[in-house]
Structure formats: structure tokens, C-alpha cells
Motif scaffolding. Structure first.
Motif, short mmCIF file in Angstrom:
data_model
loop_
_atom_site.label_atom_id
_atom_site.label_comp_id
_atom_site.label_asym_id
_atom_site.label_seq_id
_atom_site.Cartn_x
_atom_site.Cartn_y
_atom_site.Cartn_z
N VAL A 44 0.84 -1.20 0.00
CA VAL A 44 0.00 0.00 0.00
C VAL A 44 0.88 1.25 0.00
N CYS A 45 1.90 1.27 0.84
CA CYS A 45 2.79 2.43 0.88
C CYS A 45 3.49 2.64 -0.45
N GLN A 97 -4.98 -17.62 0.76
CA GLN A 97 -4.30 -17.19 1.97
C GLN A 97 -5.23 -17.21 3.18
N ARG A 98 -4.66 -17.46 4.34
CA ARG A 98 -5.42 -17.42 5.58
C ARG A 98 -5.96 -16.00 5.84
N ALA A 99 -5.16 -15.01 5.53
CA ALA A 99 -5.49 -13.62 5.85
C ALA A 99 -6.37 -13.00 4.76
N GLU A 100 -7.62 -13.45 4.70
CA GLU A 100 -8.53 -12.92 3.69
C GLU A 100 -8.85 -11.45 3.91
N ARG A 101 -8.66 -10.96 5.13
CA ARG A 101 -8.98 -9.57 5.41
C ARG A 101 -8.10 -8.60 4.62
N GLU A 102 -6.95 -9.05 4.19
CA GLU A 102 -6.08 -8.15 3.42
C GLU A 102 -6.73 -7.76 2.09
N ILE A 103 -7.59 -8.61 1.55
CA ILE A 103 -8.25 -8.30 0.28
C ILE A 103 -9.21 -7.12 0.46
N SER A 104 -9.95 -7.11 1.55
CA SER A 104 -10.84 -5.98 1.85
C SER A 104 -10.04 -4.70 2.02
N ALA A 105 -8.88 -4.81 2.66
CA ALA A 105 -8.02 -3.64 2.84
C ALA A 105 -7.55 -3.12 1.49
N ALA A 106 -7.21 -4.03 0.58
CA ALA A 106 -6.76 -3.62 -0.75
C ALA A 106 -7.87 -2.87 -1.48
N ARG A 107 -9.09 -3.34 -1.34
CA ARG A 107 -10.22 -2.65 -1.99
C ARG A 107 -10.37 -1.22 -1.46
N TYR A 108 -10.20 -1.07 -0.16
CA TYR A 108 -10.29 0.26 0.44
C TYR A 108 -9.22 1.18 -0.14
N PHE A 109 -8.00 0.71 -0.23
CA PHE A 109 -6.92 1.57 -0.69
C PHE A 109 -6.95 1.81 -2.20
N ALA A 110 -7.57 0.92 -2.94
CA ALA A 110 -7.77 1.20 -4.36
C ALA A 110 -8.62 2.45 -4.54
N LYS A 111 -9.62 2.60 -3.68
CA LYS A 111 -10.46 3.81 -3.72
C LYS A 111 -9.71 5.01 -3.16
N ALA A 112 -8.99 4.80 -2.06
CA ALA A 112 -8.27 5.90 -1.42
C ALA A 112 -7.21 6.49 -2.34
N GLU A 152 3.27 9.86 5.08
CA GLU A 152 3.21 11.25 4.63
C GLU A 152 2.07 11.47 3.64
N ILE A 153 1.76 10.44 2.88
CA ILE A 153 0.70 10.54 1.87
C ILE A 153 -0.67 10.18 2.44
N LEU A 154 -0.72 9.09 3.19
CA LEU A 154 -2.01 8.52 3.62
C LEU A 154 -2.37 8.84 5.07
N GLY A 155 -1.40 9.26 5.86
CA GLY A 155 -1.69 9.56 7.26
C GLY A 155 -2.22 8.34 8.01
N ASP A 156 -3.17 8.58 8.89
CA ASP A 156 -3.68 7.50 9.74
C ASP A 156 -4.53 6.48 8.99
N ARG A 157 -4.82 6.75 7.73
CA ARG A 157 -5.51 5.73 6.94
C ARG A 157 -4.67 4.45 6.83
N LEU A 158 -3.36 4.58 7.04
CA LEU A 158 -2.49 3.40 6.97
C LEU A 158 -2.88 2.33 7.98
N ASP A 204 2.10 3.69 16.74
CA ASP A 204 1.40 2.55 16.14
C ASP A 204 0.01 2.44 16.75
N ARG A 205 -0.99 2.82 15.99
CA ARG A 205 -2.37 2.77 16.46
C ARG A 205 -3.10 1.52 15.97
N THR A 206 -2.36 0.55 15.47
CA THR A 206 -2.94 -0.73 15.06
C THR A 206 -3.55 -1.42 16.28
N ARG A 207 -4.69 -2.05 16.08
CA ARG A 207 -5.30 -2.82 17.18
C ARG A 207 -4.78 -4.25 17.12
N TYR A 208 -4.08 -4.64 18.19
CA TYR A 208 -3.53 -5.99 18.30
C TYR A 208 -4.30 -6.77 19.37
#
Length: 228
Positions: free
Chosen positions: A18-19, A39-54, A182-188, A222-226
Motif C-alpha cells: 500500500v505504501c 491465503q489465511r489472511a482474507e482480510r487483506e483483500i478488503s483492505a486492498a479494496r479500500y486503498f484502491a479507492k483511497a 506522509e501521503i495517507l496519514g492515519d488511513r495506513l 502505532d495505532r494498530t489494534r492488536y
């Protein structure tokens, strides 16, 4: 500023791809491609869709190659849920020639739309462990793919492609993260790095730990939820 040539960006939905796509979108018309390969991590595909729009991608293709999961069998932990996901690098995290498959398909699209660039998110820190993340591999596969369509290139109906990555440009994960932030800010924080598919990043697998280290290295909170 006038747009340059088009670039096909392979984007998983994770931080690195994404970066890198975000940096390229400043200069190129970006076409994004994401792979569902079992892949086990199917959630990454939804993330990719979001960033395609962003990132205002000209087009985003999600390519279903989930049949690869049956071919991979027990060769790796990213498609085989029965295997443990380790906190440190382990050879079972290597999906056989995954990037070679992705780049080949993305290059077919690039040549079809006359894009000059095929990009993927491998960074310098990946190179010691993942052979298909090394700059030498990127050059070799680009050379092979250009040879594969050499007649069309010679006739001018297609143009040569270059395969680029942060590793090719000498960028490590923290440096790449700084550029993307610098480009995406907290959307990352909507990227998905975890090898698992939970409601939050597990915080224990190698990819989650690398993510945490990158934010520390980039001096970004790092504001990622773990989960842990």
C-alpha cells in the motif's frame, strides 16, 4: 504535474504494498491488482479494496487464483491453517514462487494496457529471507517476461516492462512506512499485515512483529489494534 506512464501495482492490502502504491500514485496512473490465492489472511483483500479507492486507482482487479491452495498443499503456513505461524522467520512462511506468479499475471495486464511499470511491495528487509523479494529476481523476471513478448516489443505494439519494488530502490520497511504515512496519514492503520484472519492483528506472528518494529523505526505511533 502531467501524468507519466501507467503502473500496475500488486497490492495485497498490507503496509508495504500500500505504501509503495501510494508513492507511485503521485507520478503514475495506477492500476491495482490483488490476488486471492487461498491465503489465511482474507482480510487483506478488503483492505486492498479500500486503498484502491483511497488512491484513486484507475482500475482494481481482484484475481481469484485460490486453486493454488490445493497445489501448495502443506508447503507453507500462509495457506495451510494446520501449521503454526511463528514469531520469527521460518522457512514455512515462504509460499513457493508466489511473487513470480503474481508478477507474471500482473505483467500480462501491464503489457495489455501498455503500462511500463509493474510494482510490488518487497522491501530491503525481506531480501535476506525471501528470494523472490531480491532485486536480482525482479530484474531477472522482467528480462524473461520481455523476452517472452520480444516480437511485439520489437514491432512497437507493446513496450518493455520494468519490475520495481522498494527493495530495488534500496528502501527498508521503516523508510517505506514513512513515505506512505506522509501521503495517507492515519488511513495506513486500515492496512492488514497479520498472517491470521482475526478481528484484530494477532500481534504474535512474524508479520505483526515486523509491522510493530517498522512503526518504531519510523517513529510513528502505532495505532494498530492488536489482540495481544
Amino acid at each position: 504535474m502531467a501524468r507519466q506512464a501507467a503502473a500496475v501495482c500488486i497490492v495485497s492490502g498490507g503496509l508495504d504494498s500500500v505504501c509503495f502504491a501510494a508513492t507511485l500514485a503521485k507520478e503514475y496512473d495506477v492500476y491495482m491488482m490483488t490476488f486471492a490465492y487461498g491465503q489465511r489472511a482474507e482480510r487483506e483483500i478488503s483492505a486492498a479494496r479500500y486503498f484502491a479507492k483511497a488512491l484513486k486507482a484507475r482500475e482494481h482487479r481482484v484475481i481469484d487464483i485460490s486453486f493454488m491452495k490445493s497445489l501448495y498443499g502443506k508447503s507453507n503456513a500462509l495457506t495451510d491453517k494446520s501449521q503454526k505461524l511463528t514469531a520469527d522467520f521460518s522457512q514455512n512462511l515462504v509460499v513457493p514462487i508466489r511473487n513470480a506468479i503474481f508478477i507474471t499475471i500482473a505483467s500480462a495486464w501491464a503489457m495489455s494496457i501498455n503500462a511500463r511499470i509493474v510494482a510490488y511491495g518487497a522491501h530491503a528487509g525481506d531480501a535476506p529471507h525471501y528470494a523472490d523479494c531480491r532485486p536480482g529476481f525482479a530484474k531477472a523476471i522482467a528480462d524473461a517476461l520481455n523476452v517472452a513478448d520480444a516480437d511485439s516489443i520489437a514491432q512497437g505494439t507493446r513496450q518493455e516492462i520494468a519490475v520495481i519494488s522498494p527493495a530495488v530502490q534500496g528502501l527498508d520497511k521503516a523508510a517505506l512506512l514513512k513515505m506512505g504515512h506522509e501521503i495517507l496519514g492515519d488511513r495506513l492503520f486500515r492496512t492488514w499485515s497479520c498472517y491470521s484472519n482475526g478481528k484484530a492483528h494477532c500481534g504474535r506472528c512474524e508479520s505483526c512483529i515486523n509491522r510493530q518494529m517498522a512503526f518504531t523505526g519510523a517513529q510513528i505511533d502505532d495505532r494498530t489494534r492488536y489482540a495481544t
